[in-house]
Design a protein around this motif. Sequence first.
Motif, PDB file in Angstrom:
ATOM      1  N   PHE A  74       0.819  -1.211   0.000  1.00 60.81           N
ATOM      2  CA  PHE A  74       0.000   0.000   0.000  1.00 60.81           C
ATOM      3  C   PHE A  74       0.856   1.266   0.000  1.00 60.81           C
ATOM      4  CE2 PHE A  74      -3.485  -2.636   2.054  1.00 60.81           C
ATOM      5  CZ  PHE A  74      -4.229  -2.697   0.890  1.00 60.81           C
ATOM      6  N   SER A  75       2.046   1.176   0.571  1.00 59.23           N
ATOM      7  CA  SER A  75       2.881   2.372   0.676  1.00 59.23           C
ATOM      8  C   SER A  75       3.648   2.670  -0.609  1.00 59.23           C
ATOM      9  CB  SER A  75       3.873   2.218   1.838  1.00 59.23           C
ATOM     10  OG  SER A  75       4.866   1.260   1.537  1.00 59.23           O
ATOM     11  N   VAL A  76       3.851   1.674  -1.474  1.00 58.14           N
ATOM     12  CA  VAL A  76       4.667   1.897  -2.673  1.00 58.14           C
ATOM     13  C   VAL A  76       3.863   1.893  -3.970  1.00 58.14           C
ATOM     14  CG1 VAL A  76       6.733   0.949  -1.598  1.00 58.14           C
ATOM     15  CG2 VAL A  76       5.247  -0.570  -2.931  1.00 58.14           C
ATOM     16  N   ILE A  77       2.676   1.311  -3.958  1.00 54.89           N
ATOM     17  CA  ILE A  77       1.910   1.225  -5.202  1.00 54.89           C
ATOM     18  C   ILE A  77       1.326   2.587  -5.568  1.00 54.89           C
ATOM     19  CG2 ILE A  77      -0.317   0.672  -4.127  1.00 54.89           C
ATOM     20  CD1 ILE A  77       1.077  -1.008  -7.288  1.00 54.89           C
ATOM     21  N   ASP A  78       1.274   2.882  -6.840  1.00 57.61           N
ATOM     22  CA  ASP A  78       0.648   4.109  -7.329  1.00 57.61           C
ATOM     23  C   ASP A  78      -0.861   4.014  -7.087  1.00 57.61           C
ATOM     24  OD1 ASP A  78      -0.490   6.158  -8.842  1.00 57.61           O
ATOM     25  OD2 ASP A  78       1.068   6.046 -10.379  1.00 57.61           O
ATOM     26  N   PRO A  79      -1.474   4.982  -6.395  1.00 54.47           N
ATOM     27  CA  PRO A  79      -2.925   4.914  -6.139  1.00 54.47           C
ATOM     28  C   PRO A  79      -3.757   4.767  -7.398  1.00 54.47           C
ATOM     29  CG  PRO A  79      -1.924   6.612  -4.775  1.00 54.47           C
ATOM     30  CD  PRO A  79      -0.856   6.127  -5.718  1.00 54.47           C
ATOM     31  N   LEU A  80      -3.231   5.222  -8.543  1.00 55.66           N
ATOM     32  CA  LEU A  80      -3.968   5.066  -9.800  1.00 55.66           C
ATOM     33  C   LEU A  80      -4.183   3.597 -10.158  1.00 55.66           C
ATOM     34  CD1 LEU A  80      -2.308   7.846 -11.991  1.00 55.66           C
ATOM     35  CD2 LEU A  80      -4.571   7.881 -10.922  1.00 55.66           C
ATOM     36  N   PHE A  81      -3.392   2.736  -9.544  1.00 48.42           N
ATOM     37  CA  PHE A  81      -3.535   1.299  -9.776  1.00 48.42           C
ATOM     38  C   PHE A  81      -4.944   0.833  -9.413  1.00 48.42           C
ATOM     39  CE2 PHE A  81      -2.899  -3.156  -8.296  1.00 48.42           C
ATOM     40  CZ  PHE A  81      -2.404  -3.699  -9.465  1.00 48.42           C
ATOM     41  N   PHE A  82      -5.589   1.547  -8.463  1.00 51.21           N
ATOM     42  CA  PHE A  82      -6.925   1.147  -7.994  1.00 51.21           C
ATOM     43  C   PHE A  82      -8.048   1.963  -8.608  1.00 51.21           C
ATOM     44  CE2 PHE A  82      -3.918   0.006  -4.687  1.00 51.21           C
ATOM     45  CZ  PHE A  82      -4.283  -1.294  -4.393  1.00 51.21           C
ATOM     46  N   GLN A  83      -7.720   3.061  -9.238  1.00 53.90           N
ATOM     47  CA  GLN A  83      -8.755   3.954  -9.746  1.00 53.90           C
ATOM     48  C   GLN A  83      -9.506   3.320 -10.907  1.00 53.90           C
ATOM     49  OE1 GLN A  83      -7.547   8.038 -10.032  1.00 53.90           O
ATOM     50  NE2 GLN A  83      -9.018   8.467 -11.648  1.00 53.90           N
ATOM     51  N   ASP A  84     -10.828   3.205 -10.745  1.00 52.35           N
ATOM     52  CA  ASP A  84     -11.701   2.601 -11.758  1.00 52.35           C
ATOM     53  C   ASP A  84     -11.257   1.184 -12.111  1.00 52.35           C
ATOM     54  OD1 ASP A  84     -13.288   4.927 -11.974  1.00 52.35           O
ATOM     55  OD2 ASP A  84     -11.782   5.819 -13.299  1.00 52.35           O
ATOM     56  N   LYS A  85     -10.753   0.468 -11.133  1.00 53.74           N
ATOM     57  CA  LYS A  85     -10.328  -0.929 -11.313  1.00 53.74           C
ATOM     58  C   LYS A  85     -11.104  -1.830 -10.346  1.00 53.74           C
ATOM     59  CE  LYS A  85      -6.517   0.010 -13.851  1.00 53.74           C
ATOM     60  NZ  LYS A  85      -6.333   1.429 -13.565  1.00 53.74           N
ATOM     61  N   TYR A  86     -11.068  -3.109 -10.632  1.00 54.93           N
ATOM     62  CA  TYR A  86     -11.616  -4.128  -9.737  1.00 54.93           C
ATOM     63  C   TYR A  86     -10.428  -4.935  -9.239  1.00 54.93           C
ATOM     64  CZ  TYR A  86     -14.882  -7.735  -8.054  1.00 54.93           C
ATOM     65  OH  TYR A  86     -15.603  -8.605  -7.282  1.00 54.93           O
ATOM     66  N   THR A  87     -10.204  -4.918  -7.941  1.00 54.62           N
ATOM     67  CA  THR A  87      -8.962  -5.476  -7.392  1.00 54.62           C
ATOM     68  C   THR A  87      -9.224  -6.726  -6.559  1.00 54.62           C
ATOM     69  OG1 THR A  87      -7.961  -3.278  -7.361  1.00 54.62           O
ATOM     70  CG2 THR A  87      -6.907  -4.972  -6.028  1.00 54.62           C
ATOM     71  N   ILE A  88      -8.519  -7.811  -6.932  1.00 60.21           N
ATOM     72  CA  ILE A  88      -8.663  -9.121  -6.288  1.00 60.21           C
ATOM     73  C   ILE A  88      -7.419  -9.408  -5.455  1.00 60.21           C
ATOM     74  CG2 ILE A  88      -8.959 -11.600  -6.692  1.00 60.21           C
ATOM     75  CD1 ILE A  88     -10.054 -10.770  -9.526  1.00 60.21           C
ATOM     76  N   ASN A 373     -13.737   2.455  -3.159  1.00 63.59           N
ATOM     77  CA  ASN A 373     -12.562   2.974  -3.853  1.00 63.59           C
ATOM     78  C   ASN A 373     -11.982   4.180  -3.125  1.00 63.59           C
ATOM     79  OD1 ASN A 373     -12.765   1.062  -5.835  1.00 63.59           O
ATOM     80  ND2 ASN A 373     -13.910   2.358  -7.254  1.00 63.59           N
ATOM     81  N   ALA A 374     -12.863   5.079  -2.688  1.00 64.21           N
ATOM     82  CA  ALA A 374     -12.397   6.265  -1.977  1.00 64.21           C
ATOM     83  C   ALA A 374     -11.715   5.885  -0.671  1.00 64.21           C
ATOM     84  CB  ALA A 374     -13.578   7.196  -1.709  1.00 64.21           C
ATOM     85  N   TYR A 375     -12.314   4.907   0.020  1.00 61.93           N
ATOM     86  CA  TYR A 375     -11.716   4.460   1.283  1.00 61.93           C
ATOM     87  C   TYR A 375     -10.335   3.855   1.050  1.00 61.93           C
ATOM     88  CZ  TYR A 375     -11.006   1.651   5.481  1.00 61.93           C
ATOM     89  OH  TYR A 375     -10.482   1.087   6.614  1.00 61.93           O
ATOM     90  N   LEU A 376     -10.215   3.040   0.001  1.00 62.32           N
ATOM     91  CA  LEU A 376      -8.940   2.398  -0.301  1.00 62.32           C
ATOM     92  C   LEU A 376      -7.873   3.438  -0.636  1.00 62.32           C
ATOM     93  CD1 LEU A 376      -7.227  -0.072  -0.779  1.00 62.32           C
ATOM     94  CD2 LEU A 376      -8.201  -0.278  -3.046  1.00 62.32           C
ATOM     95  N   LEU A 377      -8.234   4.403  -1.472  1.00 60.24           N
ATOM     96  CA  LEU A 377      -7.273   5.443  -1.825  1.00 60.24           C
ATOM     97  C   LEU A 377      -6.873   6.250  -0.596  1.00 60.24           C
ATOM     98  CD1 LEU A 377      -8.828   6.665  -5.193  1.00 60.24           C
ATOM     99  CD2 LEU A 377      -6.702   5.397  -4.901  1.00 60.24           C
ATOM    100  N   ASN A 378      -7.842   6.486   0.286  1.00 59.30           N
ATOM    101  CA  ASN A 378      -7.538   7.204   1.518  1.00 59.30           C
ATOM    102  C   ASN A 378      -6.560   6.421   2.375  1.00 59.30           C
ATOM    103  OD1 ASN A 378      -8.705   7.475   4.665  1.00 59.30           O
ATOM    104  ND2 ASN A 378      -8.259   9.406   3.618  1.00 59.30           N
TER     105      ASN A 378
END
Length: 420
Positions: A74-88, A373-378
């Motif tokens: 979570f500390s190194v990944i680009d937050p855009l990785f989760f934007q408008d994505k479905y993450t498993i 998504n907002a919570y995850l990015l936060n």
Amino acid sequence: MKTNNLGINIVGYTKGIFGLGEAVRLNIEAAEIANISLNLIDFEKLKKNTHYKYNFDYKINLIQISLNDLDRFFSVIDPLFFQDKYTILFLVWESEYIPTKLKNTINLFNEIWTPSLYCKNIFKKVYDGPIITVPHPVEASLKPLNTRKSMVFNKDKFSYLFVFSYHSSIERKNPFHLIEAFKKAFKNNDNVELIIKTSGSNRHKKLEKKLLKSISNQKNIQIIDIDLDKNEILHLINNCDSYISMHHSEGFGLTLAEAMYFGKPTIATNYSGNTEFMNHNNSFLVDYELGLIENPDSNFPSETLWANPKLDHTIEQLKAVYQNADLRKKKAENATFFIKEKLSFNAIGSIMRNRLNHLHINFKDLNSNKNQNAYLLNQLQLAKAEITILEKELRSMKKNIIIRFIMKIKKGVRKLKGKV
């Protein structure tokens, strides 16, 4: 971002020479055979190199790393990785107790994939999203050996084999129970042998010493601590007469499945992930009683609940494999048929492809929860902020130490001048 192709971004130890690295590569191979487009992101490079460049080619992400590495992720990944994505999140667990921190972490993801119903039923207690069972594929082709490191068996003896790493928790792997059962079953019978192949003892010297002490004066048991590559491990399994695991718990039990693939009679605790592919028709299963962990370690706390195999039944099954050639042959044949039919790359690749098809078709509905998504990015931003603060504090501590050291030297010099 590619939107038309059926594809997935995979983050994992794609080059790692250890269990989790092997697991992600198995999923990669199954996906490729199922004609699923892949965008691979090497997590080892991601966490070590801030300049490592990676893309987000597809709408669906699959994260397959250690739980201990999730905070780092979570500390190194680009937050855009989760934007408008479905993450498993591909997750394996080996206790019926789940720590609070894990409960919070797994609920940051849209979906969980896990290799067994055992794991799925555990996660259902704390996770409300979809949980899909995606077993590890089991197919193996033996390549010629460049060394003789895996040739450890005496051809004149009936050989039992168990393979484990100290990093996977010796408490969970339970080799002491196996050793005790083997001693009572065969004493010093020179016609049988038990080979325990370990790795990682350099960081667990006390445990290694305890394990070696448990086989003192036992001529038909050997403990061999040696690093082998995957091909050498497969040769080792293929060369034994029977494979055995008296684990307290397994999320899946890959070495057991591999032994069955090679037609080896297998003995295992009748509990946890291995029961997905082991049954009384194709294996020698050992009865158990549920209980709490006896010796908590860094991986498993005192609340850990799992199985304790019964000693008398372990002894009985060891003897049954050795004494009944017809029965072990029949069960081994059934095992090979089951593994090749149910756990092939094609079979597991089909599970992946069918699920990804569903996700692509229903992507808009599934990804409509903007609050998650907002919570995850936060959470990502909070993690990065916390790391920044810790780094500043560390620099400040180092600076203060240097200042104190300089002041101490100056004070000493003044005293020395005063005496002079």
